[in-house]
Design a protein around this motif. Sequence first.
Motif, mmCIF file in Angstrom:
data_model
loop_
_atom_site.group_PDB
_atom_site.id
_atom_site.type_symbol
_atom_site.label_atom_id
_atom_site.label_comp_id
_atom_site.label_asym_id
_atom_site.label_seq_id
_atom_site.Cartn_x
_atom_site.Cartn_y
_atom_site.Cartn_z
ATOM 1 N N LEU A 8 39.102 42.520 48.004
ATOM 2 C CA LEU A 8 40.549 42.768 47.885
ATOM 3 C C LEU A 8 41.401 42.065 48.942
ATOM 4 O O LEU A 8 42.439 41.479 48.616
ATOM 5 N N PRO A 9 40.998 42.098 50.219
ATOM 6 C CA PRO A 9 41.862 41.437 51.223
ATOM 7 C C PRO A 9 42.009 39.927 51.026
ATOM 8 O O PRO A 9 42.941 39.326 51.564
ATOM 9 N N CYS A 10 41.090 39.319 50.260
ATOM 10 C CA CYS A 10 41.117 37.857 50.060
ATOM 11 C C CYS A 10 41.790 37.460 48.753
ATOM 12 O O CYS A 10 41.826 36.264 48.418
ATOM 13 N N LEU A 11 42.318 38.422 48.022
ATOM 14 C CA LEU A 11 43.045 38.118 46.784
ATOM 15 C C LEU A 11 44.507 37.869 47.107
ATOM 16 O O LEU A 11 45.076 38.501 48.004
ATOM 17 N N SER A 12 45.119 36.962 46.361
ATOM 18 C CA SER A 12 46.531 36.643 46.581
ATOM 19 C C SER A 12 47.264 36.622 45.241
ATOM 20 O O SER A 12 46.649 36.807 44.179
ATOM 21 N N ARG A 13 48.557 36.411 45.290
ATOM 22 C CA ARG A 13 49.364 36.415 44.056
ATOM 23 C C ARG A 13 48.754 35.455 43.035
ATOM 24 O O ARG A 13 48.447 34.309 43.339
ATOM 25 N N GLY A 14 48.593 35.962 41.821
ATOM 26 C CA GLY A 14 48.005 35.170 40.746
ATOM 27 C C GLY A 14 46.496 35.318 40.623
ATOM 28 O O GLY A 14 45.906 34.812 39.669
ATOM 29 N N SER A 15 45.868 36.024 41.576
ATOM 30 C CA SER A 15 44.421 36.258 41.478
ATOM 31 C C SER A 15 44.118 37.215 40.330
ATOM 32 O O SER A 15 44.963 38.021 39.928
ATOM 33 N N ARG A 16 42.892 37.120 39.834
ATOM 34 C CA ARG A 16 42.438 37.961 38.734
ATOM 35 C C ARG A 16 41.162 38.705 39.108
ATOM 36 O O ARG A 16 40.304 38.154 39.808
ATOM 37 N N ILE A 17 41.047 39.935 38.625
ATOM 38 C CA ILE A 17 39.802 40.698 38.707
ATOM 39 C C ILE A 17 39.376 41.026 37.279
ATOM 40 O O ILE A 17 40.174 41.532 36.496
ATOM 41 N N ILE A 18 38.129 40.714 36.961
ATOM 42 C CA ILE A 18 37.557 41.091 35.669
ATOM 43 C C ILE A 18 36.410 42.049 35.934
ATOM 44 O O ILE A 18 35.465 41.716 36.661
ATOM 45 N N GLN A 19 36.514 43.254 35.357
ATOM 46 C CA GLN A 19 35.489 44.272 35.528
ATOM 47 C C GLN A 19 34.790 44.486 34.181
ATOM 48 O O GLN A 19 35.452 44.759 33.174
ATOM 49 N N MET A 20 33.463 44.362 34.166
ATOM 50 C CA MET A 20 32.727 44.558 32.921
ATOM 51 C C MET A 20 32.549 46.043 32.645
ATOM 52 O O MET A 20 31.754 46.721 33.281
ATOM 53 N N ALA A 21 33.324 46.523 31.691
ATOM 54 C CA ALA A 21 33.156 47.881 31.190
ATOM 55 C C ALA A 21 32.342 47.782 29.892
ATOM 56 O O ALA A 21 31.374 47.031 29.821
ATOM 57 N N SER A 22 32.737 48.502 28.862
ATOM 58 C CA SER A 22 31.991 48.507 27.604
ATOM 59 C C SER A 22 32.776 49.326 26.598
ATOM 60 O O SER A 22 33.573 50.200 26.978
ATOM 61 N N ALA A 23 32.533 49.071 25.317
ATOM 62 C CA ALA A 23 33.110 49.947 24.288
ATOM 63 C C ALA A 23 32.567 51.366 24.425
ATOM 64 O O ALA A 23 33.183 52.319 23.943
ATOM 65 N N SER A 55 39.664 50.350 36.711
ATOM 66 C CA SER A 55 40.290 49.038 36.519
ATOM 67 C C SER A 55 41.763 49.174 36.154
ATOM 68 O O SER A 55 42.621 48.454 36.702
ATOM 69 N N ARG A 56 42.074 50.070 35.252
ATOM 70 C CA ARG A 56 43.466 50.209 34.801
ATOM 71 C C ARG A 56 44.343 50.774 35.923
ATOM 72 O O ARG A 56 45.484 50.342 36.096
ATOM 73 N N SER A 57 43.799 51.713 36.690
ATOM 74 C CA SER A 57 44.568 52.268 37.806
ATOM 75 C C SER A 57 44.771 51.223 38.905
ATOM 76 O O SER A 57 45.872 51.076 39.455
ATOM 77 N N LEU A 58 43.703 50.483 39.219
ATOM 78 C CA LEU A 58 43.805 49.438 40.239
ATOM 79 C C LEU A 58 44.796 48.367 39.812
ATOM 80 O O LEU A 58 45.590 47.875 40.631
ATOM 81 N N GLY A 59 44.774 48.016 38.531
ATOM 82 C CA GLY A 59 45.728 47.030 38.031
ATOM 83 C C GLY A 59 47.164 47.466 38.218
ATOM 84 O O GLY A 59 48.033 46.650 38.580
ATOM 85 N N ALA A 60 47.424 48.759 37.992
ATOM 86 C CA ALA A 60 48.783 49.282 38.193
ATOM 87 C C ALA A 60 49.173 49.212 39.668
ATOM 88 O O ALA A 60 50.315 48.871 40.013
ATOM 89 N N GLU A 61 48.223 49.498 40.564
ATOM 90 C CA GLU A 61 48.504 49.455 42.002
ATOM 91 C C GLU A 61 48.770 48.029 42.496
ATOM 92 O O GLU A 61 49.586 47.833 43.401
ATOM 93 N N LEU A 62 48.064 47.059 41.904
ATOM 94 C CA LEU A 62 48.161 45.676 42.383
ATOM 95 C C LEU A 62 49.254 44.870 41.685
ATOM 96 O O LEU A 62 49.482 43.707 42.041
ATOM 97 N N LYS A 63 49.904 45.464 40.715
ATOM 98 C CA LYS A 63 50.902 44.730 39.927
ATOM 99 C C LYS A 63 51.990 44.135 40.818
ATOM 100 O O LYS A 63 52.422 42.989 40.619
ATOM 101 N N SER A 64 52.431 44.889 41.821
ATOM 102 C CA SER A 64 53.507 44.399 42.687
ATOM 103 C C SER A 64 53.074 43.201 43.522
ATOM 104 O O SER A 64 53.909 42.419 43.979
ATOM 105 N N ARG A 65 51.754 43.027 43.713
ATOM 106 C CA ARG A 65 51.230 41.868 44.446
ATOM 107 C C ARG A 65 50.958 40.681 43.527
ATOM 108 O O ARG A 65 50.528 39.627 43.987
#
Length: 253
Positions: free
Chosen positions: A124-139, A162-172
């Motif tokens: 997380l500390p090395c991610l910057s604006r425009g970075s992406r995280i892909i988490q392998m979940a499943s159906a 993943s969905r909660s983290l995405g909401a937290e990181l949206k502003s970044r």
Amino acid sequence: MKIAVVTGASSGIGREFVKQMGHFYRDLDEIWVIARREHRLLELNQLSRVPIRILEGDLLEEEVYEKLEKLLQEEAPDIRMLVNGAGFGKSGTVEEILKEDPKTQLEMIGLNCTALSRVTFCCLPCLSRGSRIIQMASAAAFSPQPAFAVYAATKAYVLSFSRSLGAELKSRGIYVTAVCPGPVDTEFFQVSGQLENPLKKLVKVKAQGVVRKALLDSRRGKDISVYGLPMKCAHTASKLLPHRLILKLMNPG
């Protein structure tokens, strides 16, 4: 230095991400790959458009995290994409799996949930604006699944996290996508047990398509990636039908 980090890169979906990523992100300097089977990781040098840096190790052990944290501190890279692809499943009832090997289900939780979270925290500390995280979940994350109980629960964690983290990181300006495929034609079933359900056999897909859609959905900033009409229908049904009814349909006994 711009990099991607991929766990579970020695086989299956993680390996496919490494193969395709260079076509989507042409300005990457390196892809850091993490998995136990070093010989499999060495083969990726021939398959990737981007230079590979290997971090061989077991994500259930401490050593690999020490390697990763040390490298991140020394190199201070700009992580443009993190793919948490490591994970496994085991089919059977909770009691059946306990009799076969009491540690299996705890290791499943450790790899699918704890390791995924810990790698995310490290990066997380090395991610910057425009970075992406892909988490392998499943159906399997869409609803409880008898005879796949722990696996489905771990993937429900991944989807929710993943969905909660995405909401937290949206502003970044950082985007998190949970990938939720159905059965994929990989080595997964060598560990989980061979696919017996005829319906699941019918909807099994290739890893290439799942990964391509995941990368496209990540680029579009989507919080979830579901490949194929059958899994899209399953996702919709899981939101419309009570889980009690789904459980009864899946386990009529």
